[in-house]
Structures are given as structure tokens and as C-alpha cells.
Design an enzyme around this catalytic site. Structure first.
Site, PDB file in Angstrom:
ATOM      1  N   GLU A 320       0.808  -1.236   0.000  1.00 36.91           N
ATOM      2  CA  GLU A 320       0.000   0.000   0.000  1.00 36.91           C
ATOM      3  C   GLU A 320       0.837   1.279   0.000  1.00 36.91           C
ATOM      4  O   GLU A 320       0.552   2.237   0.712  1.00 36.91           O
ATOM      5  CB  GLU A 320      -0.973  -0.030   1.184  1.00 36.91           C
ATOM      6  CG  GLU A 320      -1.933  -1.201   1.118  1.00 36.91           C
ATOM      7  CD  GLU A 320      -2.811  -1.359   2.347  1.00 36.91           C
ATOM      8  OE1 GLU A 320      -2.695  -0.545   3.286  1.00 36.91           O
ATOM      9  OE2 GLU A 320      -3.627  -2.308   2.372  1.00 36.91           O
ATOM     10  N   GLU A 427      -6.311 -10.153  -2.680  1.00 43.04           N
ATOM     11  CA  GLU A 427      -7.020 -10.243  -1.394  1.00 43.04           C
ATOM     12  C   GLU A 427      -8.523 -10.087  -1.587  1.00 43.04           C
ATOM     13  O   GLU A 427      -9.186  -9.336  -0.875  1.00 43.04           O
ATOM     14  CB  GLU A 427      -6.515  -9.158  -0.428  1.00 43.04           C
ATOM     15  CG  GLU A 427      -5.025  -9.164  -0.188  1.00 43.04           C
ATOM     16  CD  GLU A 427      -4.582  -8.073   0.775  1.00 43.04           C
ATOM     17  OE1 GLU A 427      -5.419  -7.552   1.542  1.00 43.04           O
ATOM     18  OE2 GLU A 427      -3.379  -7.733   0.779  1.00 43.04           O
TER      19      GLU A 427
END
Length: 551
Positions: A320, A427
Site C-alpha cells: 500500500e 485479497e
């Protein structure tokens, strides 16, 4: 549908409008500015290139949305593919397509990094969950620039048409025709032999998240190993799990989980070396000075990467780092790029992934859109020592309970796929809601059908293991609706057991999903059985394979 040509290029002249412009009136501006109006404070005019190409210009802008516009009617339930060729009057800037609804809502539909001197393709899309007249606008934060556009297209599709395109792509990208000829020992054709083909392994990685509960639950182990051959540990490799106290590393749980996976033939993605979110650090890390952090980070990356080098199929190196910048703020702007360099040196044969959320899930997220993602890729690969790195694109896929915008999702996959780097959905889950399983299926089908997607991991599992957002099985390991979807697709994307009889020349042919197979031949006269193994891949040559059967 997957129009990948020139997405990653900046061209001297724009290409023709996709689908002839679709719903757009005067898409190539051959009739001046007919059908187009000025929006906001902008003025518009027609312009012509030296080669005679006509395009529209928005000038005298004072606000980001000052541009040219056209109104079109959207219908609820339809999916819309949008594209336009864009240029700016000087330098470069991100230009966005924005749909303004009749009640004033602004919907992001796609972005491109536009430059002066060449034309860039803006790709986007929208899954309409409303019926409304919308106004198509273009946005550039730098109001001093002119926005130029040509070959604008908005093409509608019904859900049935969209699904048809998915199915055609799956047949093209995930399957291959194989042709065999059976002959006897004397090389004569073996007519009438009964041939059975069974797939024993899929070539496409479709996996599921895993947590440490699997170490203590035989039921969880059996449930997982019977379905999945790919996984990502949810938390057990992260820094805050392996070094809770500074200087006291503990890989016991991660090692045990990896041992279980190796025993059961399950490939593992490494998740993660670092997380760029300040809130996701070990508590002691937050108290370090920049120099102390540099030393601790060096120890961390050398420890975890060296420990699992050669044992994983991927590393999420800096998680991220489009949304967050903990390491950049403390160690400098090149912190992420340097981490990728070190990880690659320590584990050179493993693909190093970026891993971000909202790139495909939410068009309104300004941080992780495809334009910024590509910038980060370029930043990492241009850093000294990183040129030959195997880099991968990780798209987390945490979707809300709202209708997923798979038209926008497809445009992002097109854009990022144009880099040539492998894309994984890493994910995937869908938030709790009445349509959770339906939306999950739509997302998984869109991903599997796209040629740039090389793997999918669902961040889910049995409820008893603590998977609360989208459990695939309840506390008794019975399927939830989401679990039914996953099992259905696992079965659908695998070739069923097939049987055929050879023709008079000994030939038979099947269309098979990529993967590993067993072939059994029952002799037409002696009834003797012969078995062989073979593999089907995307690049398998289109030729007849001769198999000689001993009488």
C-alpha cells in the site's frame, strides 16, 4: 472488448473512435463542435493538426472541470465502455473523464496521464445502477492548460453481452485445443480406441488466504487442501507478527504454516516485507529515529527475505505505498524503490509485487488509480539496480457491498495489463450484504476472463478460523453462499472428465483448460489400457501429437 492496442503509447495522431463512438454524437469532430457544448467557464473551438486531423479544444479555463461536454442517456443495468484520445497544451497532467448526473453527482469514469505533443488513450467505464441523463466532462487540475480531445466513445453493453465477451475470452485465454493420433506398434491408425482424459491440476492459480488456525484444526487443513493449491498468509509473515519485541524475531508460526503448505503442494505468496501505513508497524518501530529505523528495516528485509528465498512464488515488498508513505517520510522518497532493489537481490527468482487497494474497486480513490500505479511502477523500475527485476501488479480487490463497477474494473486491467507485467488479484472479498455472493461471482469472472490476470487469491476462509467479512464455510465447514460460488467456479474452470472414441484414422480432439492431464487409452481389440500424462499451456503448438500404443 479488450482493446489493448496503444494504451501504453503516446501517438502523433489519435486512432479512430472505438465502436465508431457508440452513443457519442460527432465523436471524431468531423462536423466541428456539433453535439458538444462548453462547460463551466471554458470556451471551446475546433482545431486541425498539420496532418488534417480534427479535434476539440477547451481553453480559457479557470476551474478543473472547465471543459467540453456532451449529454447522453444511461440505462440502469447496462455496462458502458468509455474511451477518448487526450492531449494537453503544454507539459503533462492527469486528465479524468467525469460523468455528471442529473442530480449533480460526479462519477469518475477513468484517467490518463496526458502530454503535450502526442495523444494518450483515456480508458474507463461505468456499470450503471441508475437511469439518468448524464453529462460527460473532462477534468484537469491545472486550469492553465488547454484540454484537447478526439475519438471519444461510449459504448453500452447488456449484462448478457458482457458475459458473452467474458466467455469468449476464457475460451481463448484459458483453454487450448489438443489433437492426438493413436497408432499401433506397426504405425497403423488405431480406430475405435476409447480415450479418457482427466485433469489433475489447473494451470491458473486460484487460491485462498490462510491463517494460523490451520495449524490446530484438522478440519481446516482438509477443507483447504482439498480445494486450493495457492495461498497468502493473512498476517503471519508481517513484521508486527515476526518481531513484536525489538530484537526478538520469531518465525515459528510462519515456518509451520509454510511446512504445511509444502507438504500439501500449496504455493505461497509472501505477504509482506513492509507495510507503508504508519498504523501497521510493530509498536516499537514507531518510536525509532530515522537512522534507527533505517537500521531496523535493513535487518528486517534481510532476515525475512533470506529466510524464505526460493520458497515463495511472490513477495508483496511494500504494501500500500500509493496510499501511505511511512518509510518515504522517514527514510526519503526512494525508500520503496530501495526496498525492492534489496529484496530482488536477496531473492532474484521471485516476482516482486506492489499491492494496493481501490485500484479496481473504487474509481473515486485519487491515490491508487491506474495512472498513479503506473507512475509507481516506473519509479521502482527506473531506480538504479532495478531494471531487470521481475515486477508484479497486486490488486487487493476489497469490494464494498455495493454493485461492483466491473466496466471500470476492466478498463483498469486493460491499462495496467498494457505494461506487460503479471497482474494478480491478491485479497479478494466482498463486504457483507444481501448480494455478496452474486457480486463475488461477477468480480471473479471479470478477473479470470481478462488476459492480463495471472492469478487470484480470495482473502477468506472458514468462519471458525475468524474470517468474518466473507466466510466460505460456516463453523461446521458447510459452504456459505460465497463458498458455493468459489466451488462452482473451481469446477467450471477445470476440464470435466472426457471420453472419446478415435476415428478411422486414429484421431481425437478436445478443448481443454490449461493444466496437467492423465490420458488413458483402452485398446479397441485387446482392451489393454495405456496411460500417459501431458500438459496443456497457452503456448502449446497447434499440432497433432502421435501416441503409439503397444498391442
Amino acid at each position: 472488448m479488450w482493446k489493448r492496442t496503444s494504451i501504453n503509447q503516446c501517438l502523433a495522431e489519435p486512432r479512430r473512435a472505438h465502436y465508431g463512438g457508440g452513443l457519442i454524437v460527432n465523436p471524431e469532430f468531423n462536423r466541428g463542435t456539433e453535439g458538444w457544448t462548453a462547460f463551466g467557464q471554458a470556451a471551446i473551438r475546433e482545431a486541425t493538426s498539420e496532418e488534417g486531423n480534427k479535434y476539440i479544444v477547451a481553453h480559457s479555463r479557470t476551474n478543473p472541470l472547465d471543459s467540453f461536454s456532451q449529454k447522453v442517456q444511461l440505462e440502469k443495468g447496462k455496462l458502458y465502455s468509455f474511451s477518448a484520445w487526450i492531449q494537453v497544451s503544454r507539459g503533462s497532467d492527469t486528465v479524468a473523464a467525469v460523468f455528471k448526473t442529473s442530480d449533480g453527482k460526479l462519477i469518475d469514469a477513468g484517467k490518463v496521464l496526458a502530454k503535450h505533443g502526442c495523444w494518450s488513450l483515456l480508458k474507463g467505464g461505468l456499470a450503471a445502477n441508475f437511469t439518468s441523463l448524464v453529462e460527460i466532462l473532462f477534468e484537469s487540475k491545472n486550469a492553465e492548460m488547454e484540454i484537447w480531445a478526439d475519438s471519444v466513445s461510449l459504448q453500452p453493453f447488456t449484462k448478457e453481452q458482457w458475459r458473452s465477451h467474458q466467455d469468449k475470452s476464457i475460451n481463448k485465454e484459458r483453454k487450448r485445443k489438443v489433437r492426438f493420433q493413436l497408432t499401433s506398434a506397426n504405425k497403423t491408425a488405431l480406430e475405435g480406441a476409447v480415450v479418457s482424459v482427466t485433469q489433475i491440476k489447473s494451470d491458473f492459480p486460484f487460491g485462498c488466504g490462510m491463517n494460523n488456525y490451520i495449524l490446530t484444526s484438522t478440519e481446516y487443513q482438509n477443507w483447504f487442501a482439498s480445494r486450493f493449491k495457492y495461498t497468502t498468509f493473512t498476517n503471519q509473515m508481517k513484521w508486527y507478527s515476526t518481531e513484536k519485541i525489538q530484537g526478538e524475531e520469531n518465525y515459528t508460526i510462519a515456518d509451520a504454516m509454510l511446512q504445511f503448505c509444502e507438504k500439501n503442494g500449496i504455493s505461497v505468496r509472501g505477504h509482506n516485507i513492509f507495510w507503508d501505513n504508519s498504523k501497521q508497524q510493530p509498536s516499537w518501530v514507531k518510536k525509532l529515529s530515522p537512522e534507527e529505523l533505517r537500521e531496523a528495516a535493513a535487518k528486517r528485509i534481510n532476515s525475512v527475505t533470506s529466510r524464505y528465498a526460493g520458497k515463495l512464488i511472490a513477495w508483496d515488498v511494500v504494501n500500500e505505498n500509493l496510499h501511505f508513505r511511512f518509510f518515504e517520510d522517514n527514510l526519503g522518497e526512494n525508500a520503496s524503490a530501495e526496498f525492492y532493489r534489496i529484496a530482488h537481490q536477496l531473492d532474484p527468482n521471485t516476482i516482486m509485487f506492489l499491492n494496493e487497494y481501490n485500484t479496481i474497486e473504487l474509481a473515486a480513490d485519487k491515490e491508487s488509480n491506474a495512472v498513479n500505479y503506473k507512475k509507481k511502477i516506473d519509479e521502482i523500475l527506473s531506480y538504479p539496480g532495478n531494471a531487470g527485476m521481475s515486477l508484479g501488479i497486486g490488486l487487493q480487490g476489497h469490494f464494498s457491498s455495493d454493485q461492483p463497477d466491473i466496466a471500470y474494473m476492466r478498463s483498469v486491467l486493460d491499462i495496467l495489463g498494457s505494461t506487460g507485467l503479471p497482474i494478480w488479484l491478491t485479497e479478494v472479498d466482498v463486504d457483507i450484504g444481501p448480494n455478496q455472493s452474486q457480486y463475488l461471482e461477477e468480480i471473479l469472472r471479470e478477473a479470470y476472463a481478462h488476459p492480463a490476470v495471472k492469478g487470484i487469491i480470495s482473502f477468506s476462509g472458514p468462519a471458525i478460523a475468524g474470517f468474518k467479512v466473507m466466510p466460505l464455510a460456516d463453523k461446521d465447514f458447510k459452504n456459505t453462499p460465497a463458498g458455493d460460488v468459489v466451488d462452482k467456479l473451481l469446477a467450471e474452470w477445470k476440464s470435466r472428465a472426457l471420453e472419446a472414441t478415435t476415428d478411422m484414422k486414429g484421431f481425437f480432439e478436445f478443448s481443454l483448460f490449461h493444466g496437467e492431464y492423465n490420458l488413458t487409452v483402452k485398446h479397441s481389440v485387446t482392451h489393454a489400457l495405456t496411460s500417459i500424462s501431458f500438459k496443456v499451456t497457452k503456448h502449446l503448438p497447434q499440432r497433432t501429437t502421435n501416441v503409439q500404443i503397444v498391442d
